[in-house]
Design a protein around this motif. Structure first.
Motif, PDB file in Angstrom:
ATOM      1  N   LEU A  58       6.357  -3.551  -7.747  1.00  0.00           N
ATOM      2  CA  LEU A  58       6.048  -2.131  -7.618  1.00  0.00           C
ATOM      3  C   LEU A  58       7.279  -1.266  -7.364  1.00  0.00           C
ATOM      4  O   LEU A  58       7.168  -0.040  -7.320  1.00  0.00           O
ATOM      5  CB  LEU A  58       5.047  -1.919  -6.471  1.00  0.00           C
ATOM      6  CG  LEU A  58       3.602  -2.331  -6.739  1.00  0.00           C
ATOM      7  CD1 LEU A  58       2.788  -2.245  -5.461  1.00  0.00           C
ATOM      8  CD2 LEU A  58       2.991  -1.449  -7.816  1.00  0.00           C
ATOM      9  N   LEU A  59       8.427  -1.885  -7.173  1.00  0.00           N
ATOM     10  CA  LEU A  59       9.634  -1.093  -6.945  1.00  0.00           C
ATOM     11  C   LEU A  59       9.875  -0.176  -8.144  1.00  0.00           C
ATOM     12  O   LEU A  59       9.776  -0.612  -9.295  1.00  0.00           O
ATOM     13  CB  LEU A  59      10.839  -2.008  -6.739  1.00  0.00           C
ATOM     14  CG  LEU A  59      10.850  -2.824  -5.439  1.00  0.00           C
ATOM     15  CD1 LEU A  59      11.995  -3.830  -5.454  1.00  0.00           C
ATOM     16  CD2 LEU A  59      10.945  -1.923  -4.227  1.00  0.00           C
ATOM     17  N   ARG A 110      13.072 -16.351  -7.719  1.00  0.00           N
ATOM     18  CA  ARG A 110      11.950 -15.683  -8.392  1.00  0.00           C
ATOM     19  C   ARG A 110      11.748 -14.273  -7.840  1.00  0.00           C
ATOM     20  O   ARG A 110      11.476 -13.331  -8.586  1.00  0.00           O
ATOM     21  CB  ARG A 110      10.679 -16.514  -8.197  1.00  0.00           C
ATOM     22  CG  ARG A 110       9.408 -15.870  -8.737  1.00  0.00           C
ATOM     23  CD  ARG A 110       9.480 -15.614 -10.225  1.00  0.00           C
ATOM     24  NE  ARG A 110       8.228 -15.051 -10.719  1.00  0.00           N
ATOM     25  CZ  ARG A 110       8.091 -14.477 -11.903  1.00  0.00           C
ATOM     26  NH1 ARG A 110       9.144 -14.388 -12.719  1.00  0.00           N
ATOM     27  NH2 ARG A 110       6.923 -14.010 -12.291  1.00  0.00           N
ATOM     28  N   ASP A 111      11.909 -14.115  -6.516  1.00  0.00           N
ATOM     29  CA  ASP A 111      11.799 -12.783  -5.911  1.00  0.00           C
ATOM     30  C   ASP A 111      12.869 -11.849  -6.470  1.00  0.00           C
ATOM     31  O   ASP A 111      12.592 -10.690  -6.790  1.00  0.00           O
ATOM     32  CB  ASP A 111      11.942 -12.876  -4.395  1.00  0.00           C
ATOM     33  CG  ASP A 111      10.833 -13.678  -3.740  1.00  0.00           C
ATOM     34  OD1 ASP A 111       9.711 -13.670  -4.276  1.00  0.00           O
ATOM     35  OD2 ASP A 111      11.105 -14.330  -2.714  1.00  0.00           O
ATOM     36  N   VAL A 112      14.089 -12.364  -6.590  1.00  0.00           N
ATOM     37  CA  VAL A 112      15.181 -11.549  -7.128  1.00  0.00           C
ATOM     38  C   VAL A 112      14.900 -11.182  -8.584  1.00  0.00           C
ATOM     39  O   VAL A 112      15.158 -10.054  -9.024  1.00  0.00           O
ATOM     40  CB  VAL A 112      16.523 -12.291  -6.988  1.00  0.00           C
ATOM     41  CG1 VAL A 112      17.658 -11.499  -7.646  1.00  0.00           C
ATOM     42  CG2 VAL A 112      16.847 -12.536  -5.514  1.00  0.00           C
ATOM     43  N   GLU A 113      14.350 -12.133  -9.344  1.00  0.00           N
ATOM     44  CA  GLU A 113      14.041 -11.843 -10.746  1.00  0.00           C
ATOM     45  C   GLU A 113      12.990 -10.737 -10.867  1.00  0.00           C
ATOM     46  O   GLU A 113      13.113  -9.838 -11.708  1.00  0.00           O
ATOM     47  CB  GLU A 113      13.545 -13.101 -11.441  1.00  0.00           C
ATOM     48  CG  GLU A 113      13.240 -12.874 -12.925  1.00  0.00           C
ATOM     49  CD  GLU A 113      12.727 -14.113 -13.624  1.00  0.00           C
ATOM     50  OE1 GLU A 113      12.574 -14.070 -14.862  1.00  0.00           O
ATOM     51  OE2 GLU A 113      12.456 -15.113 -12.935  1.00  0.00           O
ATOM     52  N   LEU A 114      11.966 -10.778 -10.016  1.00  0.00           N
ATOM     53  CA  LEU A 114      10.942  -9.733 -10.054  1.00  0.00           C
ATOM     54  C   LEU A 114      11.550  -8.367  -9.745  1.00  0.00           C
ATOM     55  O   LEU A 114      11.238  -7.369 -10.401  1.00  0.00           O
ATOM     56  CB  LEU A 114       9.834 -10.050  -9.052  1.00  0.00           C
ATOM     57  CG  LEU A 114       8.916 -11.228  -9.395  1.00  0.00           C
ATOM     58  CD1 LEU A 114       8.014 -11.550  -8.214  1.00  0.00           C
ATOM     59  CD2 LEU A 114       8.089 -10.916 -10.639  1.00  0.00           C
ATOM     60  N   ALA A 115      12.436  -8.328  -8.755  1.00  0.00           N
ATOM     61  CA  ALA A 115      13.088  -7.066  -8.417  1.00  0.00           C
ATOM     62  C   ALA A 115      13.987  -6.589  -9.551  1.00  0.00           C
ATOM     63  O   ALA A 115      14.027  -5.387  -9.869  1.00  0.00           O
ATOM     64  CB  ALA A 115      13.895  -7.227  -7.130  1.00  0.00           C
ATOM     65  N   ALA A 116      14.693  -7.513 -10.188  1.00  0.00           N
ATOM     66  CA  ALA A 116      15.579  -7.144 -11.290  1.00  0.00           C
ATOM     67  C   ALA A 116      14.798  -6.615 -12.490  1.00  0.00           C
ATOM     68  O   ALA A 116      15.224  -5.659 -13.151  1.00  0.00           O
ATOM     69  CB  ALA A 116      16.430  -8.351 -11.699  1.00  0.00           C
ATOM     70  N   ARG A 117      13.650  -7.237 -12.765  1.00  0.00           N
ATOM     71  CA  ARG A 117      12.812  -6.748 -13.873  1.00  0.00           C
ATOM     72  C   ARG A 117      12.267  -5.352 -13.579  1.00  0.00           C
ATOM     73  O   ARG A 117      12.205  -4.495 -14.472  1.00  0.00           O
ATOM     74  CB  ARG A 117      11.647  -7.709 -14.108  1.00  0.00           C
ATOM     75  CG  ARG A 117      12.025  -9.029 -14.769  1.00  0.00           C
ATOM     76  CD  ARG A 117      10.792  -9.912 -14.902  1.00  0.00           C
ATOM     77  NE  ARG A 117      11.095 -11.171 -15.555  1.00  0.00           N
ATOM     78  CZ  ARG A 117      11.068 -11.357 -16.874  1.00  0.00           C
ATOM     79  NH1 ARG A 117      10.752 -10.340 -17.670  1.00  0.00           N
ATOM     80  NH2 ARG A 117      11.352 -12.531 -17.398  1.00  0.00           N
ATOM     81  N   ALA A 118      11.890  -5.126 -12.315  1.00  0.00           N
ATOM     82  CA  ALA A 118      11.309  -3.830 -11.956  1.00  0.00           C
ATOM     83  C   ALA A 118      12.352  -2.724 -11.897  1.00  0.00           C
ATOM     84  O   ALA A 118      12.038  -1.557 -12.126  1.00  0.00           O
ATOM     85  CB  ALA A 118      10.601  -3.943 -10.608  1.00  0.00           C
ATOM     86  N   GLY A 173       0.805  -1.205   0.000  1.00  0.00           N
ATOM     87  CA  GLY A 173       0.000   0.000   0.000  1.00  0.00           C
ATOM     88  C   GLY A 173       0.840   1.257   0.000  1.00  0.00           C
ATOM     89  O   GLY A 173       0.536   2.224  -0.707  1.00  0.00           O
ATOM     90  N   ALA A 174       1.917   1.242   0.785  1.00  0.00           N
ATOM     91  CA  ALA A 174       2.784   2.418   0.837  1.00  0.00           C
ATOM     92  C   ALA A 174       3.466   2.661  -0.505  1.00  0.00           C
ATOM     93  O   ALA A 174       3.561   3.799  -0.978  1.00  0.00           O
ATOM     94  CB  ALA A 174       3.820   2.234   1.941  1.00  0.00           C
ATOM     95  N   LEU A 175       3.934   1.585  -1.148  1.00  0.00           N
ATOM     96  CA  LEU A 175       4.592   1.744  -2.450  1.00  0.00           C
ATOM     97  C   LEU A 175       3.601   2.218  -3.510  1.00  0.00           C
ATOM     98  O   LEU A 175       3.954   3.017  -4.388  1.00  0.00           O
ATOM     99  CB  LEU A 175       5.243   0.431  -2.874  1.00  0.00           C
ATOM    100  CG  LEU A 175       6.530   0.064  -2.121  1.00  0.00           C
ATOM    101  CD1 LEU A 175       6.984  -1.332  -2.499  1.00  0.00           C
ATOM    102  CD2 LEU A 175       7.639   1.069  -2.417  1.00  0.00           C
ATOM    103  N   ARG A 176       2.375   1.728  -3.427  1.00  0.00           N
ATOM    104  CA  ARG A 176       1.364   2.200  -4.391  1.00  0.00           C
ATOM    105  C   ARG A 176       1.092   3.685  -4.188  1.00  0.00           C
ATOM    106  O   ARG A 176       0.865   4.428  -5.149  1.00  0.00           O
ATOM    107  CB  ARG A 176       0.070   1.397  -4.240  1.00  0.00           C
ATOM    108  CG  ARG A 176       0.147  -0.012  -4.802  1.00  0.00           C
ATOM    109  CD  ARG A 176      -1.217  -0.664  -4.821  1.00  0.00           C
ATOM    110  NE  ARG A 176      -1.148  -2.014  -5.332  1.00  0.00           N
ATOM    111  CZ  ARG A 176      -1.104  -2.323  -6.627  1.00  0.00           C
ATOM    112  NH1 ARG A 176      -1.122  -1.362  -7.535  1.00  0.00           N
ATOM    113  NH2 ARG A 176      -1.037  -3.582  -7.017  1.00  0.00           N
TER     114      ARG A 176
END
Length: 371
Positions: free
Chosen positions: A85-86, A104-112, A51-54
């Motif tokens: 959302l990063l 998978r978490d690292v991949e999501l962060a890397a894509r963002a 919520g905070a990031l949004r």
């Protein structure tokens, strides 16, 4: 501004149409430490963090957000949606201490965050390091620094992926990675721009492996080889011969090192600013005097548990430094020492008027990696 929880911060979106780029928020669980740094002071829920990031997403401040530090969170607190959302402006990301962080978490962060330059993944025991590094290499072509220290699954495949980042990678942390073998360490030779390396406690760290690798990195400024029981003085001689720009050396808890090896380092590395040699035999009174003579820029000496160091040796260190570098401020030095033979009071009385910081330990605890 009063202290707010993450949930309250998220709800504040209803009342705030914009957030100033230069705003400074000090909140109990999430803080914009300045306009570029987002950090956590407590463990939020996934809904609260999301919520905070949004709420921050449409704000102008997010364009300046450079650092996001979310240490010691569990996967259910991070959440896939939260990582996605990063903001893409993030250059420094810390997810250290997450006991169930996945590749998978690292991949999501890397894509963002394709502009990532520094990633800290220390103490993530379940992380598939090979898959995580592969994602970072694929999506983050600007990556300069990566720490995988104390990650249990770092092996040759992960270091081979690191080699693909050779043109940009400047700092690597592999402290305590026990599955790193000599053959795996050799993969780091492709990272020709390394300036900071922590391989303390790595199983593959031997005199011969350092002899083969150090010539690849003449620009090294920080090196940690601490907690390496196989290293001998030959390793220190290689360091002195191959690393003329070295500023910080950590070699604590290396039982086979002697003062002869450290003197070779002093002779070849005159730019030394920090020597961290706790609980090793590498430092004695004569070596301290040599450091005072040869190393004009010395700022930190960690000599906890060095049984060959006496208060007289520390006194001669200051005298040598004053004689050979009269313009250096003798108080701009931090000394970490243990009360070995001398009493605590006597050691403190001698050091404190001379040092910026004097820390005395009855029970040395030298597990201090550089990364």
């Amino acid at each position: 501004m009063a202290s707010l929880t993450l949930a309250e911060l998220a709800r504040a979106a209803c009342a705030c149409s914009a957030l100033s780029r230069w705003a400074l928020l000090a909140v109990s669980r999430l803080a914009l430490l300045d306009e570029r740094v987002l950090g956590l002071g407590a463990k939020p829920s996934a809904a609260g963090l999301e919520g905070a990031l949004r709420w921050l997403a449409p704000a102008q401040a997010v364009g300046a957000l450079r650092e996001v530090r979310l240490p010691e969170l569990r996967a259910h607190q991070l959440g896939a949606r939260t990582l996605s959302l990063l903001p893409p402006s993030v250059a420094v990301l810390e997810l250290s201490g997450s006991t169930d962080l996945s590749a998978r978490d690292v991949e999501l962060a890397a894509r963002a965050c394709p502009r990532l330059e520094e990633v800290l993944l220390r103490s993530c025991p379940q992380l598939d390091a090979h898959a995580a590094v592969r994602s970072l290499a694929r999506h983050c072509r600007r990556l300069r620094a990566l720490s995988l220290s104390l990650c249990a699954h770092v092996d040759g495949r992960a270091l081979a992926e690191l080699g693909t980042l050779g043109p940009t990678l400047e700092s690597v942390g592999l402290h305590g990675c026990v599955r790193v073998t000599p053959r795996a360490l050799a993969r780091l030779a492709h990272c020709s721009r390394l300036t900071t390396l922590d391989v303390g406690g790595a199983l593959g760290l031997t005199d011969s492996s350092l002899d083969q690798l150090l010539p690849c990195w003449p620009q090294l400024t920080s090196l940690s080889v601490s907690e390496s029981s196989a290293l001998t003085d030959d390793a220190l001689r290689h360091i002195g011969a191959c690393c003329p720009r070295l500023e910080r050396l950590a070699c604590g808890c290396c039982p086979r090192l002697t003062p002869a090896g450290m003197r070779a380092v002093c002779a070849g590395c005159p730019l030394l600013r920090g020597v961290y040699a706790a609980q090793s035999g590498a430092i004695d009174d004569e070596t301290l005097t040599m450091i005072g003579v040869r190393c004009a820029h010395i700022e930190t000496l960690d000599i906890r548990g060095c049984a060959r160091v006496t208060s007289g040796g520390i006194e001669r260190f200051f005298n040598a430094r004053r004689a050979h570098h009269p313009h250096a401020d003798p108080r701009e030095i931090t000394i970490l020492a243990a009360d070995a033979l001398e009493s605590y009071a006597a050691m403190a009385a001698m050091l404190r008027p001379r040092c910026r910081s004097c820390l005395l330990y009855t029970s040395p605890s030298p597990r201090d990696g550089l990364l």
